[in-house]
Design a protein around this motif. Structure first.
Motif, PDB file in Angstrom:
ATOM      1  N   ARG A 233       0.826  -1.186   0.000  1.00 34.09           N
ATOM      2  CA  ARG A 233       0.000   0.000   0.000  1.00 34.09           C
ATOM      3  C   ARG A 233       0.864   1.240   0.000  1.00 34.09           C
ATOM      4  O   ARG A 233       1.959   1.262   0.535  1.00 34.09           O
ATOM      5  CB  ARG A 233      -0.934   0.001   1.218  1.00 34.09           C
ATOM      6  N   LEU A 234       0.350   2.291  -0.593  1.00 32.74           N
ATOM      7  CA  LEU A 234       1.103   3.528  -0.654  1.00 32.74           C
ATOM      8  C   LEU A 234       0.907   4.301   0.644  1.00 32.74           C
ATOM      9  O   LEU A 234       0.224   5.315   0.690  1.00 32.74           O
ATOM     10  CB  LEU A 234       0.663   4.354  -1.865  1.00 32.74           C
ATOM     11  N   ARG A 235       1.519   3.787   1.695  1.00 32.30           N
ATOM     12  CA  ARG A 235       1.519   4.474   2.979  1.00 32.30           C
ATOM     13  C   ARG A 235       2.754   4.018   3.747  1.00 32.30           C
ATOM     14  O   ARG A 235       3.310   2.943   3.494  1.00 32.30           O
ATOM     15  CB  ARG A 235       0.241   4.198   3.789  1.00 32.30           C
ATOM     16  N   GLY A 236       3.207   4.845   4.622  1.00 37.91           N
ATOM     17  CA  GLY A 236       4.393   4.493   5.397  1.00 37.91           C
ATOM     18  C   GLY A 236       5.195   5.722   5.788  1.00 37.91           C
ATOM     19  O   GLY A 236       4.976   6.825   5.274  1.00 37.91           O
ATOM     20  N   ALA A 237       6.124   5.522   6.723  1.00 37.58           N
ATOM     21  CA  ALA A 237       6.970   6.611   7.215  1.00 37.58           C
ATOM     22  C   ALA A 237       8.439   6.233   7.042  1.00 37.58           C
ATOM     23  O   ALA A 237       8.862   5.175   7.495  1.00 37.58           O
ATOM     24  CB  ALA A 237       6.662   6.897   8.680  1.00 37.58           C
ATOM     25  N   TRP A 238       9.182   7.099   6.395  1.00 38.25           N
ATOM     26  CA  TRP A 238      10.616   6.913   6.178  1.00 38.25           C
ATOM     27  C   TRP A 238      11.429   7.982   6.922  1.00 38.25           C
ATOM     28  O   TRP A 238      12.638   8.004   6.820  1.00 38.25           O
ATOM     29  CB  TRP A 238      10.941   6.977   4.684  1.00 38.25           C
ATOM     30  N   ASP A 247       8.130  23.215  27.324  1.00 43.67           N
ATOM     31  CA  ASP A 247       7.496  23.351  28.641  1.00 43.67           C
ATOM     32  C   ASP A 247       8.213  22.526  29.716  1.00 43.67           C
ATOM     33  O   ASP A 247       7.581  21.905  30.581  1.00 43.67           O
ATOM     34  CB  ASP A 247       6.023  22.939  28.577  1.00 43.67           C
ATOM     35  N   GLY A 248       9.538  22.476  29.623  1.00 40.48           N
ATOM     36  CA  GLY A 248      10.318  21.819  30.667  1.00 40.48           C
ATOM     37  C   GLY A 248      10.449  20.320  30.553  1.00 40.48           C
ATOM     38  O   GLY A 248      10.966  19.671  31.472  1.00 40.48           O
ATOM     39  N   HIS A 249      10.013  19.722  29.447  1.00 36.07           N
ATOM     40  CA  HIS A 249      10.165  18.277  29.273  1.00 36.07           C
ATOM     41  C   HIS A 249      10.542  17.971  27.830  1.00 36.07           C
ATOM     42  O   HIS A 249      10.341  18.786  26.936  1.00 36.07           O
ATOM     43  CB  HIS A 249       8.880  17.535  29.659  1.00 36.07           C
ATOM     44  N   TRP A 250      11.107  16.769  27.637  1.00 35.00           N
ATOM     45  CA  TRP A 250      11.504  16.333  26.299  1.00 35.00           C
ATOM     46  C   TRP A 250      10.333  15.678  25.581  1.00 35.00           C
ATOM     47  O   TRP A 250       9.526  14.976  26.190  1.00 35.00           O
ATOM     48  CB  TRP A 250      12.661  15.337  26.383  1.00 35.00           C
ATOM     49  N   GLU A 251      10.258  15.928  24.277  1.00 35.33           N
ATOM     50  CA  GLU A 251       9.281  15.236  23.433  1.00 35.33           C
ATOM     51  C   GLU A 251       9.992  14.599  22.251  1.00 35.33           C
ATOM     52  O   GLU A 251      10.871  15.214  21.632  1.00 35.33           O
ATOM     53  CB  GLU A 251       8.191  16.198  22.942  1.00 35.33           C
ATOM     54  N   LEU A 252       9.619  13.367  21.957  1.00 32.88           N
ATOM     55  CA  LEU A 252      10.073  12.643  20.781  1.00 32.88           C
ATOM     56  C   LEU A 252       8.939  12.707  19.769  1.00 32.88           C
ATOM     57  O   LEU A 252       7.858  12.156  20.009  1.00 32.88           O
ATOM     58  CB  LEU A 252      10.382  11.189  21.135  1.00 32.88           C
ATOM     59  N   VAL A 253       9.148  13.393  18.658  1.00 33.80           N
ATOM     60  CA  VAL A 253       8.076  13.627  17.689  1.00 33.80           C
ATOM     61  C   VAL A 253       8.369  12.871  16.396  1.00 33.80           C
ATOM     62  O   VAL A 253       9.457  13.000  15.820  1.00 33.80           O
ATOM     63  CB  VAL A 253       7.899  15.126  17.402  1.00 33.80           C
ATOM     64  N   ALA A 254       7.384  12.091  15.968  1.00 32.08           N
ATOM     65  CA  ALA A 254       7.507  11.297  14.742  1.00 32.08           C
ATOM     66  C   ALA A 254       6.318  11.594  13.833  1.00 32.08           C
ATOM     67  O   ALA A 254       5.181  11.736  14.304  1.00 32.08           O
ATOM     68  CB  ALA A 254       7.549   9.810  15.067  1.00 32.08           C
ATOM     69  N   VAL A 255       6.593  11.678  12.536  1.00 31.93           N
ATOM     70  CA  VAL A 255       5.511  11.783  11.554  1.00 31.93           C
ATOM     71  C   VAL A 255       5.178  10.375  11.101  1.00 31.93           C
ATOM     72  O   VAL A 255       5.991   9.692  10.474  1.00 31.93           O
ATOM     73  CB  VAL A 255       5.915  12.657  10.359  1.00 31.93           C
ATOM     74  N   LEU A 256       3.970   9.920  11.443  1.00 33.56           N
ATOM     75  CA  LEU A 256       3.487   8.599  11.095  1.00 33.56           C
ATOM     76  C   LEU A 256       2.430   8.737  10.008  1.00 33.56           C
ATOM     77  O   LEU A 256       1.951   9.851   9.744  1.00 33.56           O
ATOM     78  CB  LEU A 256       2.908   7.913  12.332  1.00 33.56           C
ATOM     79  N   GLY A 276      -4.350  14.491  10.302  1.00 37.61           N
ATOM     80  CA  GLY A 276      -4.304  15.268   9.077  1.00 37.61           C
ATOM     81  C   GLY A 276      -3.012  15.174   8.314  1.00 37.61           C
ATOM     82  O   GLY A 276      -2.842  15.857   7.312  1.00 37.61           O
ATOM     83  N   ALA A 277      -2.066  14.343   8.772  1.00 38.12           N
ATOM     84  CA  ALA A 277      -0.826  14.175   8.024  1.00 38.12           C
ATOM     85  C   ALA A 277      -1.062  13.259   6.823  1.00 38.12           C
ATOM     86  O   ALA A 277      -2.100  12.612   6.697  1.00 38.12           O
ATOM     87  CB  ALA A 277       0.268  13.604   8.926  1.00 38.12           C
ATOM     88  N   ALA A 278      -0.081  13.181   5.946  1.00 41.83           N
ATOM     89  CA  ALA A 278      -0.211  12.388   4.723  1.00 41.83           C
ATOM     90  C   ALA A 278       0.036  10.906   4.993  1.00 41.83           C
ATOM     91  O   ALA A 278       0.715  10.548   5.955  1.00 41.83           O
ATOM     92  CB  ALA A 278       0.782  12.888   3.680  1.00 41.83           C
ATOM     93  N   PRO A 279      -0.507  10.016   4.149  1.00 36.75           N
ATOM     94  CA  PRO A 279      -0.183   8.592   4.281  1.00 36.75           C
ATOM     95  C   PRO A 279       1.287   8.289   4.042  1.00 36.75           C
ATOM     96  O   PRO A 279       1.820   7.325   4.579  1.00 36.75           O
ATOM     97  CB  PRO A 279      -1.048   7.934   3.203  1.00 36.75           C
ATOM     98  N   LEU A 280       1.966   9.127   3.236  1.00 43.46           N
ATOM     99  CA  LEU A 280       3.384   8.943   2.945  1.00 43.46           C
ATOM    100  C   LEU A 280       4.175  10.047   3.638  1.00 43.46           C
ATOM    101  O   LEU A 280       3.997  11.234   3.357  1.00 43.46           O
ATOM    102  CB  LEU A 280       3.640   8.993   1.438  1.00 43.46           C
ATOM    103  N   ALA A 281       5.048   9.656   4.566  1.00 46.83           N
ATOM    104  CA  ALA A 281       5.804  10.628   5.359  1.00 46.83           C
ATOM    105  C   ALA A 281       7.293  10.401   5.127  1.00 46.83           C
ATOM    106  O   ALA A 281       7.885   9.506   5.721  1.00 46.83           O
ATOM    107  CB  ALA A 281       5.453  10.484   6.835  1.00 46.83           C
ATOM    108  N   TYR A 282       7.891  11.202   4.257  1.00 43.65           N
ATOM    109  CA  TYR A 282       9.315  11.096   3.957  1.00 43.65           C
ATOM    110  C   TYR A 282      10.133  12.119   4.747  1.00 43.65           C
ATOM    111  O   TYR A 282      11.120  11.777   5.380  1.00 43.65           O
ATOM    112  CB  TYR A 282       9.568  11.315   2.462  1.00 43.65           C
ATOM    113  N   ALA A 283       9.748  13.391   4.656  1.00 44.68           N
ATOM    114  CA  ALA A 283      10.505  14.447   5.317  1.00 44.68           C
ATOM    115  C   ALA A 283      10.388  14.316   6.828  1.00 44.68           C
ATOM    116  O   ALA A 283       9.307  14.066   7.363  1.00 44.68           O
ATOM    117  CB  ALA A 283       9.985  15.813   4.872  1.00 44.68           C
TER     118      ALA A 283
END
Length: 439
Positions: A233-238, A247-256, A276-283
């Motif tokens: 399927r044309l979906r996935g995260a690279w 706000d004083g804490h660490w966040e690990l942010v991923a585009v899925l 609302g993100a895309a099915p294909l996450a390259y950047a």
């Protein structure tokens, strides 16, 4: 006067000492020391060519898309060796390019990938004591800087028709990896000294994807939801997740696929999710003063979300949303409230972080690109295109202000590395080290 002269001598000695003096000498992971594409060095050269300002050039066995990393006097890069079915890590001398050692994992199992995405597409990561590389189905492997294997983890098969691209990152005593895309997708943190699992989060969540998608959010005509295996399927995260404090804490942010999620990097606890993100996450995601920008691939949706929330923040923290965007693959740089990024067609754009407005666009030299932009501390930005041409430009909210255009005449899908006085560029044929001759 004597004190002034002594101070000048000390400064001179510091500036010309052996590599490793100061943080600006190192490029420890994909996208640099902070994972943002920005380094603290200000001394890199801006003009070069095959016969100009070349410190050294070494031939590579075959093409590869990963970007080198640098620690003090060593350069590390992953390299496929097809004839022997090896996924390899090379260590070369930073001053001469001489090979110091190579280590690898032999794996003759078939692993799907795109013809333009060779094996070993993930960049390694180091903390100066160990270097860790992910080889897809061949596992996650750690060596010390002398090339002695410290641990190895088999994480299961990597299965996607286009292969993989995300790189491991480090946080405190953890090595964090976004495994995927395909039939197995998860975020994993292991102890960097032993390889033992500290936490794991399943990222293969159809319910979450459906709940956060839909015509009003997603708007991607390329999203196929047939009964075929997920790998078809044309979906996935690279992309590679980023880490930052808010706000004083660490966040690990991923585009899925279809969403942007933040996690507590110490525990894996999911903090917030924005739809609302895309099915294909390259950047990879880009962060600017607590705002995360996620740009979708192949006409998919792009958005910006304010970090620091809890739960589903789609309605409360999302600043802007474009259901159909240009389609992005390389990662840009956030600078003074603006995003500088280049599309696959070689067109550079400047976007406002708060509104998503495109302030300008202009074509870079050298044609199309998969590469990400790199920035020096003085603001200069470096964009490498598929043809081996690097455009150097200044940040400017009104127009493309180009400083130089440098051709190596060798194709590439990697990105520019800046470390101290050195510019490192990996092409399909060679690894180049560019630097002005020392006085």
């Amino acid at each position: 006067m004597r004190k002034t002269c002594c101070a000048a001598i000390v400064l001179c000695l510091l500036s010309t000492a052996s590599q490793g003096v100061g943080d600006d000498q190192n490029w420890s992971q994909w996208r640099g020391p902070a994972g943002s594409g920005v380094t603290t060095t200000e001394r890199v050269v801006t003009q070069w060519g095959p016969d100009r300002n070349v410190k050294w050039r070494i031939d590579l066995p075959e093409p590869g898309n990963s970007t080198p990393i640098v620690w003090e006097d060593k350069v590390f890069f992953t390299q496929p060796l097809s004839e022997t079915n090896e996924r390899s890590l090379f260590c070369v001398d930073r001053n001469t390019g001489r090979e110091i050692w190579r280590r690898g994992v032999v794996d003759d199992r078939p692993e799907a990938s795109h013809k333009t995405n060779p094996y070993c597409s993930a960049s390694p990561v180091t903390d100066g004591k160990r270097v860790i590389a992910w080889f897809g189905s061949a596992g996650l492997v750690c060596w010390d800087l002398a090339g002695n294997e410290m641990w190895r983890r088999d994480l299961g098969p990597q299965e996607h028709m286009w292969g993989y691209g995300t790189s491991p990152i480090l946080h405190d005593d953890l090595c964090i990896l976004a495994f995927g895309p395909g039939n197995h997708e998860f975020l994993l943190a292991v102890d960097k000294t032993s390889g033992e699992t500290r936490w794991v989060v399943d990222a293969l969540d159809d319910a979450a994807e459906r709940a956060l998608s839909g015509p009003e959010n997603d708007g991607n005509a390329n999203d196929f939801t047939s009964e075929k295996q997920r790998s078809e399927r044309l979906r996935g995260a690279w992309n590679t997740p980023i880490l930052f404090e808010v706000d004083g804490h660490w966040e690990l942010v991923a585009v899925l696929p279809r969403r942007v999620s933040a996690f507590d990097p110490s525990t894996g606890e999911r903090l917030w999710t924005c739809g609302g993100a895309a099915p294909l996450a390259y950047a990879s995601p880009m962060e600017s003063d607590g705002v995360v920008v996620a740009l979708g691939g192949y006409g998919g949706a792009s958005l910006a979300v304010r970090a620091g929330g809890r739960g589903n923040v789609t309605q409360t923290h999302r600043l802007w949303h474009k259901p159909r965007d240009s389609g992005w693959l390389g990662t840009g740089v956030a600078h003074e409230g603006l995003i500088y990024i280049c599309g696959m067609n070689g067109v550079l754009s400047c976007l406002d972080v708060q509104t998503g407005e495109q302030l300008w666009k202009d074509r870079a030299g050298g044609g199309g690109t998969w590469s990400s932009i790199t920035q020096a501390a003085d603001g200069r930005m470096f964009l490498l295109t598929k043809s081996g041409t690097t455009t150097v430009f200044q940040p400017d909210a009104k127009q493309l202000t180009q400083l130089a255009e440098n051709e190596l005449k060798e194709t590439t899908n990697a990105s520019v590395v800046l470390a101290g006085r050195d510019v490192l560029i990996r092409t399909d044929k060679a690894l180049w080290c560019i630097a002005e001759p020392s006085p």
